[in-house]
Design a protein around this motif. Structure first.
Motif, short mmCIF file in Angstrom:
data_model
loop_
_atom_site.label_atom_id
_atom_site.label_comp_id
_atom_site.label_asym_id
_atom_site.label_seq_id
_atom_site.Cartn_x
_atom_site.Cartn_y
_atom_site.Cartn_z
N VAL A 458 0.89 -1.17 0.01
CA VAL A 458 -0.01 -0.08 0.07
C VAL A 458 0.83 1.16 -0.05
CG1 VAL A 458 -1.74 1.22 1.21
CG2 VAL A 458 -1.93 -1.07 1.10
N PRO A 459 1.77 1.46 0.75
CA PRO A 459 2.74 2.40 0.73
C PRO A 459 3.20 2.56 -0.46
CG PRO A 459 2.91 1.60 2.92
CD PRO A 459 2.34 0.48 2.18
N LEU A 460 3.90 1.68 -1.27
CA LEU A 460 4.45 1.65 -2.63
C LEU A 460 3.49 2.27 -3.64
CD1 LEU A 460 6.23 -1.76 -2.89
CD2 LEU A 460 7.22 0.52 -2.52
N VAL A 461 2.19 1.78 -3.62
CA VAL A 461 1.17 2.31 -4.32
C VAL A 461 0.95 3.92 -4.27
CG1 VAL A 461 -1.18 2.19 -5.31
CG2 VAL A 461 0.26 0.15 -4.83
N VAL A 462 0.78 4.38 -2.96
CA VAL A 462 0.41 5.56 -2.54
C VAL A 462 1.64 6.34 -2.86
CG1 VAL A 462 0.11 7.15 -0.51
CG2 VAL A 462 -0.95 5.05 -0.61
N LEU A 463 2.68 6.07 -2.73
CA LEU A 463 3.78 7.04 -3.21
C LEU A 463 3.88 7.00 -4.69
CD1 LEU A 463 6.62 5.96 -0.60
CD2 LEU A 463 5.66 8.15 -0.41
N ALA A 464 3.72 5.74 -5.34
CA ALA A 464 3.78 5.84 -6.80
C ALA A 464 2.64 7.05 -7.31
CB ALA A 464 3.56 4.78 -7.49
N VAL A 465 1.61 7.01 -6.90
CA VAL A 465 0.75 7.94 -7.30
C VAL A 465 1.11 9.52 -6.96
CG1 VAL A 465 -1.86 8.98 -6.81
CG2 VAL A 465 -1.36 6.67 -6.76
N GLY A 466 1.66 9.72 -5.90
CA GLY A 466 2.53 10.93 -5.26
C GLY A 466 3.50 11.17 -6.59
N ALA A 467 4.24 10.30 -6.81
CA ALA A 467 5.17 10.54 -7.85
C ALA A 467 4.83 10.80 -9.46
CB ALA A 467 6.31 9.42 -7.89
N LEU A 468 3.53 10.36 -9.53
CA LEU A 468 2.99 10.53 -10.78
C LEU A 468 2.20 11.87 -10.89
CD1 LEU A 468 1.09 7.12 -11.48
CD2 LEU A 468 2.58 8.31 -13.12
N LEU A 469 1.72 12.34 -9.82
CA LEU A 469 0.78 13.80 -9.56
C LEU A 469 1.39 14.91 -8.87
CD1 LEU A 469 -2.63 11.81 -9.14
CD2 LEU A 469 -1.73 12.59 -11.14
#
Length: 633
Positions: A458-469
């Motif tokens: 879950v932290p990986l996905v949340v941070l990936a969304v942050g890195a995208l947006l």
């Protein structure tokens, strides 16, 4: 507009209580359930930070909460007061947000460690220290918690202290940071001796009254602290070795939070630096050189965490360069975006290590894409954001720094930043291809790689969304949400008007540079059209220079560490053993010798004692007669 509130203290108090409870009761009662205290505490801190950020970033209010007066001596007062302005609000969101994700990730990554309770005590203690550093209203409180985050870093790097390499890395980080902190302390003392106050607002108002030499000295001394804490040349050598700590520590402290404390401090003290052009030039030059040198080193490393560590040093160099050329908001913008993609990269590398039984050498990986799709795509997202691939977060913030250097009168630094950007893309996609592509360079029958459990995923996905947006917080360039949010903090700064042509031109050039680095990495590590070993052989001493970290550690060992060790040994043998111990032991031997002489009088024979008494009596009578008689007068 300022407003006094009562609830800001919850932000640092919640993680502090969690840290104390886990430390005091973790070993006997809490044990592997320590996260049930720490995660809700940090979550509460994050929610209150959101509550504080809303009126500050949306309505440009300043929130205050006086706690108590720490020092009261005549006219000198040092209050402990929590203050949230726009710069603090952004930092609070970064610190508490990333901390929350790292705490959640640690449940899956660290829970089986026997000292898990101690780890989950040090993590929220760091959050408390970092939050207090950010919320400080004066230089003395800032310095105290500046040292506190250094202590937490030492404890967390050396968490596995029974491993010699971890203990040595912790000591190295502590000692190297003390060098920078010594300069920082001198800067704070110089502020006090010249102005008689350490309050931010009072200091900044009084800066115009000081001579340019004094202001420059203060700025350079303060920046010395940032050189150590934010791993700039020449004090960056501690950060790669700090990867001996657990991976969540690398993500939290050595990517997103503590290492950005120096950048935050310079931005907070920007009125001082604006009055010292020489110091600004020094900051910009050191930042650009750090970005370039660290990027070249990262290109030659095979330890996946060290690649990301040198990448962190390089990106911190970009931030320092931005501060030095007067691109204050782009520096904080890059700090904001960097927190997402760099924490993501570290946690992604932790996921790989978790799957491969703590393997770090990328030459023993390969082909993991088929077994770890979630880790792969999130890691690629972080790598692309770090490389500045459009439209991910790193593209927008890094591009603004390069434009800021160009229009700020430092075109050579902008060009050096572009060269570093090429190496950034090269080493990031080199890590991606070596780790996840090609054939596996391990035995799949012995190792069974797999994506991590939900607490790590879950932290990986949340941070990936942050890195995208996250980068869209700065769109359109120079006029995005984050620019308007931070503008009141830097209202006294001269803002350069950037022509659209320069903005678009740099966007195109930086994209070509980033894609060029990607292509070289693909050609070397996927298609095989470039032979990395042959290139390294042709580069000769240049490759060896980068592979050995530009010999900074070697030079420090040869010209500083070993001479100091030899001098310390000489002091020990000559002063400690020869003089101090010699004097003490010599006195003891003299007393013993005298005692031996007196001992001979104690024969144990009554006749001898009677003779001595008789002789003494005769002597005393004789002396009495001589002294009392008139015969000799």
């Amino acid at each position: 507009m300022e407003r006094t509130v009562w609830w800001l203290v919850v932000i640092p108090l919640a993680p502090l209580l969690a840290a104390l409870l886990n430390f005091l009761f973790g070993k006997w009662w809490i044990r592997q359930r320590a996260h049930w205290l720490a995660v809700p505490a940090v979550a509460l801190s994050f929610l209150v930070s959101l509550l504080a950020a809303a009126p500050v970033l949306g309505g440009h209010e300043t929130l205050r909460q006086p706690l108590y007066t720490w020092i009261a001596a005549g006219d000198f007062h040092v209050p402990v007061e929590l203050v949230v302005d726009e710069l603090t609000a952004v930092m609070l969101l970064v610190v508490t947000g990333v901390s929350l994700l790292v705490h959640i990730y640690s449940i899956g990554y660290m829970q089986h460690d026997p000292a898990y309770y101690r780890f989950i005590a040090w993590l929220p203690l760091f959050v408390f220290s970092m939050v207090m550093l950010v919320l400080a209203s004066n230089f003395l409180v800032l310095f105290v918690f500046w040292e506190a985050v250094g202590l937490c870093s030492y404890l967390l790097i050396g968490f596995w202290f029974r491993r010699r390499s971890a203990a040595e890395a912790a000591k190295k980080a502590f000692v190297v940071n003390r060098i920078g902190d010594f300069g920082f302390a001198l800067g704070v003392m110089l502020i006090f001796t010249t102005l008689g106050t350490l309050d931010y607002e009072a200091v900044f108002r009084a800066i115009p009254e000081l001579s340019s030499g004094t202001v420059t000295a203060i700025a350079l001394l303060l920046f010395t602290g940032a050189v150590g804490k934010s791993a700039q040349l020449p004090l960056f050598v501690w950060l790669p070795d700090a990867m001996e700590g657990p991976t969540p520590v690398s993500a939290l402290i050595h990517a997103a939070t503590m290492v950005t404390a120096g950048i935050f401090m310079v931005a907070r003290a920007h009125p001082i630096f604006l009055a010292a052009p020489t110091a600004m030039w020094v900051v910009a030059t050191i930042g650009a050189l750090t970005a370039f040198v660290a990027a070249t080193i990262a290109t030659t490393q095979f330890d996946i965490k060290r690649v990301i560590a040198y990448s962190t040093v390089s990106q911190l160099g970009y931030m320092a360069m931005a501060l030095g050329v007067g691109a204050w908001i782009p520096a904080i913008f890059h700090l904001f975006t960097h927190a997402f993609f760099k924490a993501l990269l570290f946690l992604g590398s932790g996921s790989v290590m978790h799957a491969l039984h703590d393997e770090l050498d990328m030459r023993r990986m390969g082909g993991l894409k088929r077994w770890m799709p979630l880790t792969y795509w999130t890691f690629v997202t972080g790598a692309a954001a770090n490389a500045g691939i459009v439209p991910l977060a790193g593209f927008w913030s890094k591009d603004e720094i390069l434009v800021g250097a160009w229009v700020g009168g430092a075109p050579l630094l902008a060009l050096l930043g572009l060269v570093a950007a090429f190496f950034t893309s090269l080493y990031m996609f080199r890590a991606v291809f070596l780790t996840f592509h090609g054939e596996p360079r391990f035995d799949p029958h012995e190792l069974h790689p797999h994506d991590p459990p939900a607490t790590m995923a879950v932290p990986l996905v949340v941070l990936a969304v942050g890195a995208l947006l996250a980068g869209f917080a700065g769109v359109p360039p120079e006029n995005g949400w984050i620019h308007h949010a931070l503008e009141p903090v830097f209202e006294a700064v001269e803002h350069h008007t950037v022509p659209l042509g320069i903005t678009v031109g740099f966007a195109v050039i930086s994209t070509i540079v980033a894609l060029g680095g990607l292509w070289v990495a693909y050609a070397a590590y996927v298609s095989g059209s470039i032979a990395p070993a042959r290139v390294a052989e042709r580069l000769g001493w240049l490759y060896r220079l980068a592979a050995n970290g530009w010999y900074f550690d070697v030079l420090y060992q040869r010209f500083i560490v070993r001479p100091l060790e030899a001098f310390a040994e000489w002091l020990w043998r000559t002063v400690d053993v020869g003089i101090i111990d010699g004097a003490v032991n010599g006195l003891a031997r003299a007393v013993a010798a005298l005692a031996q002489l007196w001992r001979r009088l104690q024969t144990g024979l009554v006749a001898n004692y009677a003779l001595v008494i008789a002789l003494a009596t005769v002597i005393l009578v004789g002396v009495s007669l001589v002294m009392g008689s008139t015969l000799f007068r």
